[in-house]
Design a protein around this motif. Sequence first.
Motif, PDB file in Angstrom:
ATOM      1  N   GLY A  68      -8.630   1.968 -21.551  1.00 40.71           N
ATOM      2  CA  GLY A  68      -9.359   3.177 -21.902  1.00 40.71           C
ATOM      3  C   GLY A  68     -10.667   3.291 -21.138  1.00 40.71           C
ATOM      4  O   GLY A  68     -11.158   2.329 -20.571  1.00 40.71           O
ATOM      5  N   GLN A  69     -11.212   4.470 -21.148  1.00 41.07           N
ATOM      6  CA  GLN A  69     -12.465   4.732 -20.453  1.00 41.07           C
ATOM      7  C   GLN A  69     -13.606   4.751 -21.460  1.00 41.07           C
ATOM      8  O   GLN A  69     -13.532   5.425 -22.479  1.00 41.07           O
ATOM      9  N   ARG A  70     -14.646   3.984 -21.158  1.00 36.56           N
ATOM     10  CA  ARG A  70     -15.813   3.921 -22.031  1.00 36.56           C
ATOM     11  C   ARG A  70     -17.062   4.091 -21.186  1.00 36.56           C
ATOM     12  O   ARG A  70     -17.139   3.609 -20.060  1.00 36.56           O
ATOM     13  N   PHE A  71     -18.045   4.780 -21.771  1.00 35.66           N
ATOM     14  CA  PHE A  71     -19.325   4.979 -21.106  1.00 35.66           C
ATOM     15  C   PHE A  71     -20.429   4.496 -22.017  1.00 35.66           C
ATOM     16  O   PHE A  71     -20.386   4.714 -23.227  1.00 35.66           O
ATOM     17  N   VAL A  72     -21.402   3.852 -21.421  1.00 33.03           N
ATOM     18  CA  VAL A  72     -22.607   3.467 -22.142  1.00 33.03           C
ATOM     19  C   VAL A  72     -23.765   4.163 -21.451  1.00 33.03           C
ATOM     20  O   VAL A  72     -23.984   3.979 -20.251  1.00 33.03           O
ATOM     21  N   VAL A  73     -24.470   4.990 -22.214  1.00 36.94           N
ATOM     22  CA  VAL A  73     -25.623   5.726 -21.708  1.00 36.94           C
ATOM     23  C   VAL A  73     -26.865   5.100 -22.319  1.00 36.94           C
ATOM     24  O   VAL A  73     -26.988   5.027 -23.537  1.00 36.94           O
ATOM     25  N   SER A  94     -15.315  11.275 -15.965  1.00 38.69           N
ATOM     26  CA  SER A  94     -14.095  11.529 -16.739  1.00 38.69           C
ATOM     27  C   SER A  94     -13.171  12.481 -15.989  1.00 38.69           C
ATOM     28  O   SER A  94     -11.956  12.266 -15.918  1.00 38.69           O
ATOM     29  N   PHE A  95     -13.744  13.531 -15.420  1.00 38.27           N
ATOM     30  CA  PHE A  95     -12.955  14.477 -14.645  1.00 38.27           C
ATOM     31  C   PHE A  95     -12.344  13.802 -13.419  1.00 38.27           C
ATOM     32  O   PHE A  95     -11.183  14.028 -13.093  1.00 38.27           O
ATOM     33  N   GLU A  96     -13.129  13.001 -12.737  1.00 39.98           N
ATOM     34  CA  GLU A  96     -12.635  12.329 -11.537  1.00 39.98           C
ATOM     35  C   GLU A  96     -11.428  11.451 -11.863  1.00 39.98           C
ATOM     36  O   GLU A  96     -10.415  11.487 -11.158  1.00 39.98           O
ATOM     37  N   ARG A  97     -11.515  10.689 -12.941  1.00 37.85           N
ATOM     38  CA  ARG A  97     -10.410   9.800 -13.310  1.00 37.85           C
ATOM     39  C   ARG A  97      -9.147  10.599 -13.635  1.00 37.85           C
ATOM     40  O   ARG A  97      -8.041  10.146 -13.397  1.00 37.85           O
ATOM     41  N   ARG A  98      -9.324  11.783 -14.173  1.00 35.01           N
ATOM     42  CA  ARG A  98      -8.185  12.618 -14.563  1.00 35.01           C
ATOM     43  C   ARG A  98      -7.798  13.630 -13.480  1.00 35.01           C
ATOM     44  O   ARG A  98      -6.955  14.482 -13.699  1.00 35.01           O
ATOM     45  N   ARG A  99      -8.464  13.542 -12.357  1.00 36.37           N
ATOM     46  CA  ARG A  99      -8.221  14.434 -11.211  1.00 36.37           C
ATOM     47  C   ARG A  99      -8.383  15.908 -11.580  1.00 36.37           C
ATOM     48  O   ARG A  99      -7.631  16.767 -11.134  1.00 36.37           O
ATOM     49  N   ILE A 100      -9.390  16.169 -12.407  1.00 31.17           N
ATOM     50  CA  ILE A 100      -9.726  17.548 -12.755  1.00 31.17           C
ATOM     51  C   ILE A 100     -10.756  18.026 -11.752  1.00 31.17           C
ATOM     52  O   ILE A 100     -11.832  17.443 -11.623  1.00 31.17           O
ATOM     53  N   LEU A 101     -10.414  19.074 -11.016  1.00 30.97           N
ATOM     54  CA  LEU A 101     -11.325  19.613 -10.024  1.00 30.97           C
ATOM     55  C   LEU A 101     -12.248  20.622 -10.682  1.00 30.97           C
ATOM     56  O   LEU A 101     -11.803  21.516 -11.392  1.00 30.97           O
ATOM     57  N   LEU A 102     -13.513  20.483 -10.431  1.00 23.23           N
ATOM     58  CA  LEU A 102     -14.498  21.388 -10.988  1.00 23.23           C
ATOM     59  C   LEU A 102     -14.957  22.346  -9.894  1.00 23.23           C
ATOM     60  O   LEU A 102     -15.319  21.920  -8.804  1.00 23.23           O
ATOM     61  N   ASP A 103     -14.880  23.636 -10.191  1.00 27.74           N
ATOM     62  CA  ASP A 103     -15.378  24.633  -9.247  1.00 27.74           C
ATOM     63  C   ASP A 103     -15.865  25.841 -10.036  1.00 27.74           C
ATOM     64  O   ASP A 103     -15.831  25.860 -11.259  1.00 27.74           O
ATOM     65  N   TYR A 104     -16.307  26.854  -9.341  1.00 25.48           N
ATOM     66  CA  TYR A 104     -16.851  28.046  -9.990  1.00 25.48           C
ATOM     67  C   TYR A 104     -15.825  28.781 -10.851  1.00 25.48           C
ATOM     68  O   TYR A 104     -16.179  29.507 -11.758  1.00 25.48           O
ATOM     69  N   HIS A 105     -14.563  28.600 -10.556  1.00 27.71           N
ATOM     70  CA  HIS A 105     -13.512  29.286 -11.295  1.00 27.71           C
ATOM     71  C   HIS A 105     -12.959  28.438 -12.431  1.00 27.71           C
ATOM     72  O   HIS A 105     -12.080  28.885 -13.161  1.00 27.71           O
ATOM     73  N   ASN A 106     -13.462  27.215 -12.567  1.00 26.54           N
ATOM     74  CA  ASN A 106     -12.909  26.274 -13.531  1.00 26.54           C
ATOM     75  C   ASN A 106     -14.046  25.494 -14.198  1.00 26.54           C
ATOM     76  O   ASN A 106     -14.011  24.273 -14.254  1.00 26.54           O
ATOM     77  N   ASP A 107     -15.064  26.189 -14.684  1.00 25.55           N
ATOM     78  CA  ASP A 107     -16.216  25.480 -15.232  1.00 25.55           C
ATOM     79  C   ASP A 107     -16.291  25.492 -16.757  1.00 25.55           C
ATOM     80  O   ASP A 107     -17.137  24.835 -17.349  1.00 25.55           O
ATOM     81  N   GLU A 108     -15.393  26.211 -17.427  1.00 30.53           N
ATOM     82  CA  GLU A 108     -15.462  26.293 -18.888  1.00 30.53           C
ATOM     83  C   GLU A 108     -15.213  24.945 -19.557  1.00 30.53           C
ATOM     84  O   GLU A 108     -15.860  24.617 -20.545  1.00 30.53           O
ATOM     85  N   VAL A 109     -14.287  24.162 -19.044  1.00 30.43           N
ATOM     86  CA  VAL A 109     -14.010  22.852 -19.642  1.00 30.43           C
ATOM     87  C   VAL A 109     -15.260  21.990 -19.567  1.00 30.43           C
ATOM     88  O   VAL A 109     -15.636  21.338 -20.552  1.00 30.43           O
ATOM     89  N   PHE A 110     -15.918  21.991 -18.428  1.00 34.57           N
ATOM     90  CA  PHE A 110     -17.165  21.242 -18.274  1.00 34.57           C
ATOM     91  C   PHE A 110     -18.208  21.735 -19.275  1.00 34.57           C
ATOM     92  O   PHE A 110     -18.842  20.943 -19.967  1.00 34.57           O
ATOM     93  N   ALA A 111     -18.377  23.043 -19.351  1.00 37.14           N
ATOM     94  CA  ALA A 111     -19.408  23.620 -20.224  1.00 37.14           C
ATOM     95  C   ALA A 111     -19.148  23.285 -21.690  1.00 37.14           C
ATOM     96  O   ALA A 111     -20.071  22.907 -22.426  1.00 37.14           O
ATOM     97  N   TYR A 112     -17.900  23.416 -22.130  1.00 32.09           N
ATOM     98  CA  TYR A 112     -17.586  23.108 -23.528  1.00 32.09           C
ATOM     99  C   TYR A 112     -17.767  21.623 -23.832  1.00 32.09           C
ATOM    100  O   TYR A 112     -18.283  21.263 -24.893  1.00 32.09           O
ATOM    101  N   LEU A 113     -17.345  20.760 -22.918  1.00 31.34           N
ATOM    102  CA  LEU A 113     -17.503  19.325 -23.150  1.00 31.34           C
ATOM    103  C   LEU A 113     -18.977  18.933 -23.172  1.00 31.34           C
ATOM    104  O   LEU A 113     -19.414  18.139 -24.009  1.00 31.34           O
TER     105      LEU A 113
END
Length: 125
Positions: A68-73, A94-113
Amino acid sequence: MPLLVVCEEMKTQTYYEPLFKIWVSVLIETDPKKAKEKVQKLCDDDPLEDIGFQVDAKTIEYTTNSGGQRFVVWIRQKSAKHLAHELVHVIMMSFERRRILLDYHNDEVFAYLMEHLMHEFRRFY
């Protein structure tokens, strides 16, 4: 369900985000030596490289024994700006590991998270 543990002057909260299946722990500690010790424990006592506690905040990515993926901040003191900055790193890794590309047309997932994580860790600012 989020868990808040207060130990001496150090505050730690760990949260499991079920959609991305990530664990995120946030801790506040002014003493870099104590912070490093706590981060070490949160990372199952695996040896850590010099992760640079000379800064005001830091995010460490860690893979659990079950894969699993864990982060310590770590943040030196309560700060919305440092917490937000570090949570951006959490989301991007998290996005990189899941190969989720972030761009201007796909920013809602980032914003909600981002909104969700800031809300979960609101006691740190």
